[in-house]
Design an enzyme around this catalytic site. Structure first.
Site, short mmCIF file in Angstrom:
data_model
loop_
_atom_site.label_atom_id
_atom_site.label_comp_id
_atom_site.label_asym_id
_atom_site.label_seq_id
_atom_site.Cartn_x
_atom_site.Cartn_y
_atom_site.Cartn_z
N GLY A 14 0.81 -1.22 0.00
CA GLY A 14 0.00 0.00 0.00
C GLY A 14 0.84 1.26 0.00
CE1 TYR A 166 -8.53 -0.27 9.38
CE2 TYR A 166 -9.12 0.72 11.49
CZ TYR A 166 -8.26 0.62 10.41
OH TYR A 166 -7.15 1.43 10.35
N1 LIG Z 1 -4.97 7.39 8.32
C1 LIG Z 1 -5.23 7.02 9.56
O1 LIG Z 1 -5.68 7.82 10.40
C2 LIG Z 1 -4.96 5.60 10.01
C3 LIG Z 1 -5.21 5.28 11.33
C4 LIG Z 1 -4.96 3.98 11.77
C5 LIG Z 1 -4.45 3.04 10.89
N2 LIG Z 1 -4.24 3.38 9.60
C6 LIG Z 1 -3.74 2.33 8.71
O2 LIG Z 1 -2.65 2.81 7.96
C7 LIG Z 1 -2.56 2.09 6.73
C8 LIG Z 1 -2.41 3.08 5.58
O3 LIG Z 1 -3.57 3.89 5.50
P1 LIG Z 1 -3.57 5.38 4.87
O4 LIG Z 1 -4.23 6.26 5.86
O5 LIG Z 1 -2.22 5.72 4.38
O6 LIG Z 1 -4.59 5.16 3.67
P2 LIG Z 1 -4.52 5.62 2.11
O7 LIG Z 1 -5.85 5.29 1.54
O8 LIG Z 1 -4.02 7.03 2.03
O9 LIG Z 1 -3.39 4.69 1.50
C9 LIG Z 1 -3.54 3.29 1.52
C10 LIG Z 1 -2.99 2.73 0.22
O10 LIG Z 1 -3.16 1.30 0.30
C11 LIG Z 1 -3.67 0.85 -0.94
N3 LIG Z 1 -4.45 -0.37 -0.73
C12 LIG Z 1 -5.64 -0.49 -0.11
N4 LIG Z 1 -6.07 -1.75 -0.17
C13 LIG Z 1 -5.12 -2.44 -0.85
C14 LIG Z 1 -5.00 -3.78 -1.24
N5 LIG Z 1 -5.97 -4.67 -0.98
N6 LIG Z 1 -3.89 -4.16 -1.92
C15 LIG Z 1 -2.91 -3.27 -2.21
N7 LIG Z 1 -3.00 -1.97 -1.88
C16 LIG Z 1 -4.08 -1.56 -1.20
C17 LIG Z 1 -4.53 1.97 -1.47
O11 LIG Z 1 -4.72 1.90 -2.88
C18 LIG Z 1 -3.75 3.20 -1.00
O12 LIG Z 1 -2.87 3.66 -2.01
C19 LIG Z 1 -3.83 1.23 6.64
O13 LIG Z 1 -3.53 -0.09 7.06
C20 LIG Z 1 -4.75 1.89 7.66
O14 LIG Z 1 -5.71 1.01 8.16
C21 LIG Z 1 -4.48 4.64 9.12
#
Ligand SMILES: NC(=O)c1ccc[n+]([C@@H]2O[C@H](COP(=O)([O-])OP(=O)(O)OC[C@H]3O[C@@H](n4cnc5c(N)ncnc54)[C@H](O)[C@@H]3O)[C@@H](O)[C@H]2O)c1
Length: 276
Positions: A14, A166
């Site tokens: 990701g 989740y």
């Molecule tokens: N942003 C927050 O506040 C937050 C909080 C807690 C946890 N997280 C975790 O951090 C991680 C990153 O999230 P983010 O905020 O950067 O989100 P984001 O949407 O900005 O980026 C996530 C990326 O992962 C890719 N992705 C999603 N599903 C996929 C799959 N099945 N296969 C390959 N790529 C995939 C998407 O295309 C995207 O480019 C995630 O695991 C999310 O659950 C984020």
């Protein structure tokens, strides 16, 4: 000056957008060679380009981490392109919320697949490669430390209304982390988690703008209601959501040699927030 991760090979799921992209750029800036993954081709290629333009090395391995054949392909890319495997960051993910009485089996399994089964398969596929590399290093009298960082969430530690699926996935990865820390210590691998609070990315953008992410042919709403977002930010001791770069810093700390004796831990990166 020697860079902290010179020559290391890092696989980051990701990493076309958001936190994963920032992790990729940060590790690359310290000398790691990166296997970028994303579901979407254009952001994956853009991240590879950004790393190369900054003088680093990266290749893309585009695809859905939840696909049954993905893990072997991902690990295989690191071995064929860079002849190594030192760091794995299981970051890819998204949310698909609903209250439990309205949550479908499809929603449930989508979250378990991406947040739990995909990291499990990637780590399972990596084990023989790591074992063989470690054996050769031991025979040569070397100890090379390797790092796994799994991405969790405060929803996985404390729960969050509307996120049974989740939160279950993000809690599960904590258990997987603790278990693999015990299995893999003998291979000189540290296995840790980073649990984020609120980080400003597409996932937490303005829901009023009606954004969607197309995941596996399904259009899934992304973003948080702006009023809820403002209330959440007021509750954070630092008074704001974090940037993707700040989020990447927590992963970086668990990848550098200074953390070589830290394993099985969950590092909360939340601006001081200790619960919802
Ligand atoms: N942003 C927050 O506040 C937050 C909080 C807690 C946890 N997280 C975790 O951090 C991680 C990153 O999230 P983010 O905020 O950067 O989100 P984001 O949407 O900005 O980026 C996530 C990326 O992962 C890719 N992705 C999603 N599903 C996929 C799959 N099945 N296969 C390959 N790529 C995939 C998407 O295309 C995207 O480019 C995630 O695991 C999310 O659950 C984020």
């Amino acid at each position: 000056m020697t860079r902290k991760l010179e020559g290391k090979v890092a696989l980051i799921t990701g990493s076309g957008r958001g936190i994963g992209r920032s992790i990729a750029l940060k590790l690359a800036s310290e000398g790691a060679r990166i296997v970028v993954n994303d579901l979407d081709t254009a952001p994956a290629q853009e991240a590879v380009q950004a790393i190369r333009e900054a003088g680093g090395q990266a290749v893309a391995c585009v695809g859905n981490v939840a696909a049954p054949d993905f893990a072997e392909r991902f690990v295989g890319t690191a071995v064929s392109e860079f002849k190594g495997l030192d760091i794995i960051v299981n970051n890819a993910g998204y949310t698909w919320d609903n209250v439990v009485q309205k949550m479908t089996d499809e929603q449930w399994y989508a979250m378990i697949d991406v947040h739990l089964t995909a990291p499990f398969r990637i780590l399972r596929a990596a084990q023989p490669v790591i074992r063989a590399l470690g054996k050769a290093e031991t025979e040569a009298g070397q100890r090379v430390m390797r790092k796994v960082v799994n991405i969790s969430s405060m929803a996985g530690l404390f729960g969050n209304a509307g996120q049974t699926n989740y939160a279950a996935g993000k809690a599960g990865i904590v258990g997987m982390t603790q278990t693999l820390a015990k299995e893999w210590g003998r291979m000189n691998v540290t296995v840790n988690c980073v649990a984020y609070g609120l980080i400003k990315t597409r996932l937490t953008g303005n829901a009023a703008e009606g954004g969607t992410a197309n995941i596996d042919g399904r259009d899934i709403k992304v973003g948080v209601n702006p009023d809820l977002m403002a209330a959440m930010e007021r509750g954070i001791p630092l008074g704001r959501g974090g940037t993707p770069e700040e989020a990447a810093g927590a992963v970086y700390l668990l990848c550098v040699p200074e953390s070589d004796y830290i394993s099985g831990q969950t590092l909360v990166c939340s601006g001081g927030l200790t619960g919802f």
